[in-house]
Design an enzyme around this catalytic site. Structure first.
Site, short mmCIF file in Angstrom:
data_model
loop_
_atom_site.label_atom_id
_atom_site.label_comp_id
_atom_site.label_asym_id
_atom_site.label_seq_id
_atom_site.Cartn_x
_atom_site.Cartn_y
_atom_site.Cartn_z
N ARG A 129 13.10 -6.50 3.41
CA ARG A 129 13.60 -6.61 4.97
C ARG A 129 12.66 -6.95 5.73
O ARG A 129 11.96 -8.03 6.96
CB ARG A 129 13.82 -4.89 5.88
CG ARG A 129 15.48 -4.10 5.91
CD ARG A 129 14.42 -2.77 5.42
NE ARG A 129 15.07 -2.98 3.61
CZ ARG A 129 15.41 -2.82 2.90
NH1 ARG A 129 16.67 -3.43 3.60
NH2 ARG A 129 15.08 -3.00 1.65
N THR A 130 11.25 -6.87 5.23
CA THR A 130 9.50 -6.98 6.09
C THR A 130 9.49 -8.79 5.34
O THR A 130 9.67 -9.02 6.70
CB THR A 130 8.60 -6.15 5.43
OG1 THR A 130 9.39 -4.80 5.53
CG2 THR A 130 7.04 -6.41 6.02
N LYS A 167 -3.66 -18.61 -12.60
CA LYS A 167 -4.77 -18.56 -13.62
C LYS A 167 -6.09 -17.80 -13.73
O LYS A 167 -7.35 -18.22 -14.59
CB LYS A 167 -4.95 -19.90 -12.89
CG LYS A 167 -3.95 -21.01 -12.57
CD LYS A 167 -4.20 -22.13 -12.58
CE LYS A 167 -2.77 -22.57 -11.96
NZ LYS A 167 -3.46 -23.52 -10.93
N ARG A 206 1.78 -8.50 2.02
CA ARG A 206 1.84 -6.97 1.03
C ARG A 206 1.37 -7.04 0.01
O ARG A 206 1.04 -8.26 -1.16
CB ARG A 206 3.29 -7.12 1.25
CG ARG A 206 4.00 -5.96 0.21
CD ARG A 206 5.16 -5.13 0.24
NE ARG A 206 6.23 -4.73 1.69
CZ ARG A 206 7.14 -4.33 1.87
NH1 ARG A 206 7.66 -4.67 0.39
NH2 ARG A 206 6.98 -4.11 2.68
N HIS A 262 2.29 1.29 6.38
CA HIS A 262 3.28 -0.04 7.00
C HIS A 262 3.45 -0.17 8.63
O HIS A 262 4.62 -0.17 9.08
CB HIS A 262 4.75 0.05 5.88
CG HIS A 262 5.76 -0.30 5.82
ND1 HIS A 262 5.43 -2.05 6.37
CD2 HIS A 262 6.46 -0.63 5.31
CE1 HIS A 262 6.44 -2.85 6.62
NE2 HIS A 262 7.28 -2.63 5.61
N1 CP Z 1 11.12 -1.01 5.01
C1 CP Z 1 10.78 -2.05 4.06
O1 CP Z 1 9.37 -2.12 4.31
O2 CP Z 1 11.98 -3.02 3.48
P1 CP Z 1 11.25 -3.97 2.34
O3 CP Z 1 10.98 -3.07 0.99
O4 CP Z 1 12.88 -4.68 1.58
O5 CP Z 1 10.68 -4.66 2.89
#
Ligand code: CP
Length: 323
Positions: free
Chosen positions: A67-68, A97, A118, A147
């Site tokens: 999603r993100t 590397k 992320r 998040h």
């Molecule tokens: N909600 C969410 O962060 O989903 P993903 O880990 O798929 O990005």
């Protein structure tokens, strides 16, 4: 780019790192939400947009994501920008590397106008923001930390339904200890008066005591429960979450607590109200049964997902767009 968590938005998103919900005020969230209907229209009607014309956004994802990653990629393109997408740099970049995190950030800073990051480490997003002097960093999940963009879309989804973010009773269930979406959502809800949050989790997965006192000191009422019989009937929002398997050192500890609270149709009918909305940041791994998906209260596969794109479009427009 601008390095500290004291980097409040303060009505001006331009060029700011987005690391934590702590940077936001009610006013900032209002500014962001005011753009979302326009973003929805752009996406829904496939309207050409040049808001990010000439801008390149690097999506640098050290942890898996659907999603993100997908919604940021879509969001950039919907408003006229382009992406460089680095999924799993541990396998597909010069990290293999031995290139350091610091150098990796410097490299992608040189190619882009913003980096969406992320990473499994809590301090990674703020560290990246210290390293990248020229472009903003957007935190797309930093380990068990936060998040923020998920919380913004969650808050928008709640706002869209109830036309307010105060005076709400919410139930958050699952992994309070490791759930970064929960940590950001409670920070967001704390900005508004008279919210009560019930936290339903196995004992092992309660909020850390530090976070519990940090949150309650903000004035939000938090009530921890460990039994579904203690769920109050008057909750407007249920926010279910996955037990975060990847944060456990011992798989046996995970097995003990996984799927302790599973939403079946019977569970929903017994414990939720008629107008309760059922949300989940997803992915789900058994804690909401598919039989619930068509219940009108279940919005995790409907508006909640779609709002992810619109809210991220609005955020990118404010941080990077011409204004
Ligand atoms: N909600 C969410 O962060 O989903 P993903 O880990 O798929 O990005």
């Amino acid at each position: 780019m601008d390095n500290s968590l004291s980097n409040k938005i303060n009505g001006n998103f331009k060029g700011k790192d987005i690391i934590s919900l702590d940077q936001f005020s009610q006013k900032d969230i209002k500014i962001l939400f005011s753009l979302v209907p326009k973003m929805r229209e752009i996406a829904f009607k496939a309207m050409p947009s040049k808001i990010l014309a000439g801008k390149i956004v690097v999506l640098l994802f050290y942890e898996p994501s659907s999603r993100t990653f997908g919604s940021f990629s879509t969001a950039v393109k919907q408003i006229g920008g382009q992406t460089v997408e680095i999924l799993n740099p541990q396998q597909f970049s010069s990290v293999v590397k031995g290139e350091t995190f610091e150098d990796t950030i410097r490299v992608f800073e040189a190619y882009s106008d913003a980096i969406v990051l992320r990473h499994p480490t809590v301090g990674a997003a703020s560290k990246a923001a210290e390293i990248a002097r020229l472009v903003p960093i957007v935190n797309a999940g930093n380990g068990i930390g936060e998040h923020p963009t998920q919380a913004l879309l969650d808050l928008y989804t709640i706002y869209e339904k109830f036309e307010r973010l105060d005076n709400l009773n919410l139930l958050i269930a699952g992994d309070m200890l490791n759930g970064r979406t929960v940590h950001s959502l409670i920070r967001g809800l704390s900005l508004y008066p008279k919210n009560t949050v019930y936290l339903l989790s196995p004992d092992e997965l309660r909020l850390s005591r530090k976070e519990y006192s940090d949150f309650t000191n903000r004035g939000i009422k938090i009530i921890e429960i460990q039994n579904e019989q203690d769920i109050p009937k008057n909750t407007e929002v249920w926010y279910w979450t996955r037990i975060q398997k990847e944060r456990f050192e011992n798989i046996k500890d995970y097995e003990k607590v996984k799927n302790k609270f599973v939403v079946s149709q019977k569970f929903l009918d017994t414990y939720a109200g008629k107008h309760t909305i059922l949300m989940h940041p997803l992915p789900r791994v058994g804690e909401i049964l598919p039989e619930v998906d068509n219940d009108p209260r279940a919005i995790y596969l409907k508006t909640q997902i779609r709002n992810g794109t619109y809210v991220r479009m609005a955020l990118l427009a404010l941080v990077l767009g011409k204004s």
